[in-house]
Design a protein around this motif. Structure first.
Motif, PDB file in Angstrom:
ATOM      1  N   PRO A 102     -14.772 -25.103  -9.500  1.00 29.40           N
ATOM      2  CA  PRO A 102     -13.864 -24.683  -9.544  1.00 29.40           C
ATOM      3  C   PRO A 102     -13.953 -23.320 -10.033  1.00 29.40           C
ATOM      4  CG  PRO A 102     -14.861 -25.412 -11.823  1.00 29.40           C
ATOM      5  CD  PRO A 102     -15.444 -26.120 -10.898  1.00 29.40           C
ATOM      6  N   ARG A 103     -12.954 -22.775 -10.030  1.00 34.53           N
ATOM      7  CA  ARG A 103     -12.907 -21.039 -10.042  1.00 34.53           C
ATOM      8  C   ARG A 103     -12.450 -20.677 -11.770  1.00 34.53           C
ATOM      9  NH1 ARG A 103      -9.480 -20.922  -5.466  1.00 34.53           N
ATOM     10  NH2 ARG A 103      -7.517 -19.622  -5.634  1.00 34.53           N
ATOM     11  N   ARG A 104     -12.743 -20.031 -12.352  1.00 34.97           N
ATOM     12  CA  ARG A 104     -11.985 -19.659 -13.642  1.00 34.97           C
ATOM     13  C   ARG A 104     -11.245 -18.389 -13.201  1.00 34.97           C
ATOM     14  NH1 ARG A 104     -14.897 -18.553 -19.331  1.00 34.97           N
ATOM     15  NH2 ARG A 104     -12.329 -18.507 -21.276  1.00 34.97           N
ATOM     16  N   CYS A 105      -9.487 -19.114 -14.267  1.00 33.80           N
ATOM     17  CA  CYS A 105      -8.891 -18.057 -13.781  1.00 33.80           C
ATOM     18  C   CYS A 105      -7.973 -17.799 -15.221  1.00 33.80           C
ATOM     19  CB  CYS A 105      -7.949 -18.715 -12.990  1.00 33.80           C
ATOM     20  SG  CYS A 105      -5.782 -17.435 -12.766  1.00 33.80           S
ATOM     21  N   GLY A 106      -8.182 -17.217 -16.155  1.00 33.19           N
ATOM     22  CA  GLY A 106      -8.353 -16.802 -17.864  1.00 33.19           C
ATOM     23  C   GLY A 106      -8.395 -18.062 -18.328  1.00 33.19           C
ATOM     24  N   ARG A 189      10.951 -25.939  -8.907  1.00 39.94           N
ATOM     25  CA  ARG A 189      11.102 -25.225  -7.483  1.00 39.94           C
ATOM     26  C   ARG A 189      12.327 -25.054  -7.692  1.00 39.94           C
ATOM     27  NH1 ARG A 189      10.068 -26.165  -1.857  1.00 39.94           N
ATOM     28  NH2 ARG A 189       7.908 -27.858  -2.633  1.00 39.94           N
ATOM     29  N   ALA A 190      13.124 -26.174  -8.687  1.00 39.02           N
ATOM     30  CA  ALA A 190      14.328 -25.262  -8.640  1.00 39.02           C
ATOM     31  C   ALA A 190      15.154 -24.317  -8.896  1.00 39.02           C
ATOM     32  CB  ALA A 190      15.573 -26.551  -9.305  1.00 39.02           C
ATOM     33  N   TYR A 191      14.106 -23.581 -10.050  1.00 40.43           N
ATOM     34  CA  TYR A 191      14.190 -22.673 -10.524  1.00 40.43           C
ATOM     35  C   TYR A 191      13.550 -20.679 -10.404  1.00 40.43           C
ATOM     36  CZ  TYR A 191      14.973 -26.234 -13.788  1.00 40.43           C
ATOM     37  OH  TYR A 191      15.606 -27.473 -14.863  1.00 40.43           O
ATOM     38  N   ASP A 192      13.083 -21.108  -8.519  1.00 43.08           N
ATOM     39  CA  ASP A 192      13.081 -20.438  -7.675  1.00 43.08           C
ATOM     40  C   ASP A 192      10.818 -20.038  -8.253  1.00 43.08           C
ATOM     41  OD1 ASP A 192      14.887 -19.833  -5.805  1.00 43.08           O
ATOM     42  OD2 ASP A 192      15.669 -18.809  -7.329  1.00 43.08           O
ATOM     43  N   HIS A 193      10.591 -20.312  -9.182  1.00 47.47           N
ATOM     44  CA  HIS A 193       9.501 -20.018  -9.989  1.00 47.47           C
ATOM     45  C   HIS A 193       7.994 -19.626  -8.774  1.00 47.47           C
ATOM     46  CE1 HIS A 193      10.249 -19.806 -14.081  1.00 47.47           C
ATOM     47  NE2 HIS A 193      10.460 -21.178 -14.351  1.00 47.47           N
ATOM     48  N   PHE A 194       8.148 -19.292  -7.898  1.00 48.74           N
ATOM     49  CA  PHE A 194       7.577 -19.024  -6.370  1.00 48.74           C
ATOM     50  C   PHE A 194       6.184 -17.578  -6.048  1.00 48.74           C
ATOM     51  CE2 PHE A 194      11.393 -20.328  -5.018  1.00 48.74           C
ATOM     52  CZ  PHE A 194      10.967 -21.846  -3.582  1.00 48.74           C
ATOM     53  N   PHE A 195       4.941 -17.534  -6.248  1.00 43.30           N
ATOM     54  CA  PHE A 195       3.819 -16.776  -6.844  1.00 43.30           C
ATOM     55  C   PHE A 195       3.097 -16.591  -5.327  1.00 43.30           C
ATOM     56  CE2 PHE A 195       5.280 -19.846  -9.943  1.00 43.30           C
ATOM     57  CZ  PHE A 195       4.828 -19.305 -10.463  1.00 43.30           C
ATOM     58  N   PRO A 196       2.686 -15.595  -4.399  1.00 43.66           N
ATOM     59  CA  PRO A 196       2.394 -15.293  -3.860  1.00 43.66           C
ATOM     60  C   PRO A 196       0.729 -15.901  -3.224  1.00 43.66           C
ATOM     61  CG  PRO A 196       1.780 -13.654  -5.526  1.00 43.66           C
ATOM     62  CD  PRO A 196       3.048 -14.638  -6.011  1.00 43.66           C
ATOM     63  N   THR A 197       0.219 -16.429  -4.364  1.00 51.80           N
ATOM     64  CA  THR A 197      -1.308 -16.689  -4.664  1.00 51.80           C
ATOM     65  C   THR A 197      -1.559 -17.472  -5.609  1.00 51.80           C
ATOM     66  OG1 THR A 197      -2.080 -14.821  -6.150  1.00 51.80           O
ATOM     67  CG2 THR A 197      -2.021 -14.804  -4.052  1.00 51.80           C
ATOM     68  N   VAL A 198      -2.203 -18.379  -4.848  1.00 53.80           N
ATOM     69  CA  VAL A 198      -2.792 -19.785  -5.869  1.00 53.80           C
ATOM     70  C   VAL A 198      -3.060 -19.155  -7.440  1.00 53.80           C
ATOM     71  CG1 VAL A 198      -4.602 -21.485  -6.308  1.00 53.80           C
ATOM     72  CG2 VAL A 198      -3.395 -21.594  -3.895  1.00 53.80           C
ATOM     73  N   ALA A 202      -1.473 -20.348 -10.712  1.00 46.37           N
ATOM     74  CA  ALA A 202      -2.901 -20.559 -12.281  1.00 46.37           C
ATOM     75  C   ALA A 202      -2.357 -19.844 -13.117  1.00 46.37           C
ATOM     76  CB  ALA A 202      -3.890 -20.949 -11.355  1.00 46.37           C
ATOM     77  N   ARG A 203      -1.776 -18.799 -13.268  1.00 45.91           N
ATOM     78  CA  ARG A 203      -1.760 -17.719 -13.870  1.00 45.91           C
ATOM     79  C   ARG A 203      -0.510 -18.277 -14.866  1.00 45.91           C
ATOM     80  NH1 ARG A 203      -4.170 -11.976 -11.132  1.00 45.91           N
ATOM     81  NH2 ARG A 203      -6.008 -12.164 -11.657  1.00 45.91           N
ATOM     82  N   TRP A 204       0.071 -18.191 -14.301  1.00 41.23           N
ATOM     83  CA  TRP A 204       2.092 -18.410 -14.897  1.00 41.23           C
ATOM     84  C   TRP A 204       1.665 -19.998 -15.362  1.00 41.23           C
ATOM     85  CZ3 TRP A 204       5.061 -22.554 -15.218  1.00 41.23           C
ATOM     86  CH2 TRP A 204       6.371 -22.245 -15.567  1.00 41.23           C
ATOM     87  N   LEU A 205       0.991 -20.565 -15.067  1.00 42.66           N
ATOM     88  CA  LEU A 205       0.904 -22.386 -15.642  1.00 42.66           C
ATOM     89  C   LEU A 205      -0.364 -21.681 -17.354  1.00 42.66           C
ATOM     90  CD1 LEU A 205      -0.058 -24.412 -12.621  1.00 42.66           C
ATOM     91  CD2 LEU A 205       1.780 -25.374 -14.538  1.00 42.66           C
ATOM     92  N   ASP A 206      -1.127 -20.519 -16.787  1.00 40.10           N
ATOM     93  CA  ASP A 206      -2.505 -20.549 -18.114  1.00 40.10           C
ATOM     94  C   ASP A 206      -1.086 -20.788 -19.266  1.00 40.10           C
ATOM     95  OD1 ASP A 206      -4.100 -19.718 -20.172  1.00 40.10           O
ATOM     96  OD2 ASP A 206      -4.974 -17.940 -18.486  1.00 40.10           O
TER      97      ASP A 206
END
Length: 220
Positions: A102-106, A189-198, A202-206
């Motif tokens: 796995p790769r680390r993100c924050g 998805r209904a709240y327009d939470h779209f991200f350009p990259t994985v 992941a940062r948003w989830l963090d």
């Protein structure tokens, strides 16, 4: 269901235990496929199809799979026997959707899930369909480790991107003895939470989902 394939690739697996005092870290694993017959008509085999009319594909003559997991150092061993539904295929970790580093993100780690299609033999399996975001880097994850999942999505302007799900819970089993199905409570998805990259997802989830109680409650 949301993220089910990725969750199934990483959760609910176990490993044998070495004997007390053993310092070995791994195991020897081998398997055998062979044809065999049931000992008697009362062996416990049952099938909704009529074996006498050759509709049952595994009747009294069937392919058996034996897997041996053992430690030459301490002697601990596990033997698994199963009726083989098909021919095992040799995959790499990309096809299994687990085993890749796995790769680390924050404060979180991104684990890849299985690709949309496994492919055949050496066919390229494609990019993972799902990614899991977890709280720690571990060989084997637990439900409480899961922060959320990332999946490909089409953005509000028609561009390719990713969306997230989080809040891992379980659907109650429909029958006694069955395992509950892991699902996510929130799929924004209904709240327009779209991200350009994985990584962006992941940062948003963090930042937003780390405070969610992990595996809290069940859904009927």
């Amino acid at each position: 269901m949301t993220g089910l394939n990725a969750l199934a690739a990483h959760l609910d697996y176990t490993t044998p235990e070495h004997r007390e005092g053993c310092t070995a870290k791994g195991w020897e694993v081998d398997y055998r496929i062979h044809r065999t017959v049931r000992e008697s008509a009362y062996s416990g085999h049952s099938c909704p199809l009529d074996a006498e009319d050759n509709l049952c594909g595994h009747g009294d003559d069937y392919r058996a799979l034996t897997v041996r997991i053992y430690c030459p150092k301490c002697g601990a061993a596990t033997k698994l026997d199963a009726e083989l539904p098909g021919v095992p295929q040799v995959f790499d970790t990309g096809r299994l959707g687990m085993g890749a580093k796995p790769r680390r993100c924050g404060q979180v780690w991104i684990y890849q899930g299985p690709p949309p299609r496994l492919g055949i033999m050496l066919d390229p399996p494609g990019d993972p369909q799902w990614y899991l975001v977890a709280r720690r880097n571990a060989l084997r994850l637990d439900p409480e480790d899961i922060v959320g999942a990332v999946e490909p999505a089409i953005g509000p302007r028609g561009g390719a991107g990713y969306t997230v799900s989080y809040g891992l819970t379980e659907l109650s089993a429909s029958e006694a003895g069955e395992r509950p199905t892991p699902v996510f409570r929130y799929h924004p998805r209904a709240y327009d939470h779209f991200f350009p990259t994985v990584t962006a997802a992941a940062r948003w989830l963090d930042e937003h989902a780390m405070t969610e109680p992990a595996a809290a409650g069940r859904t009927a």
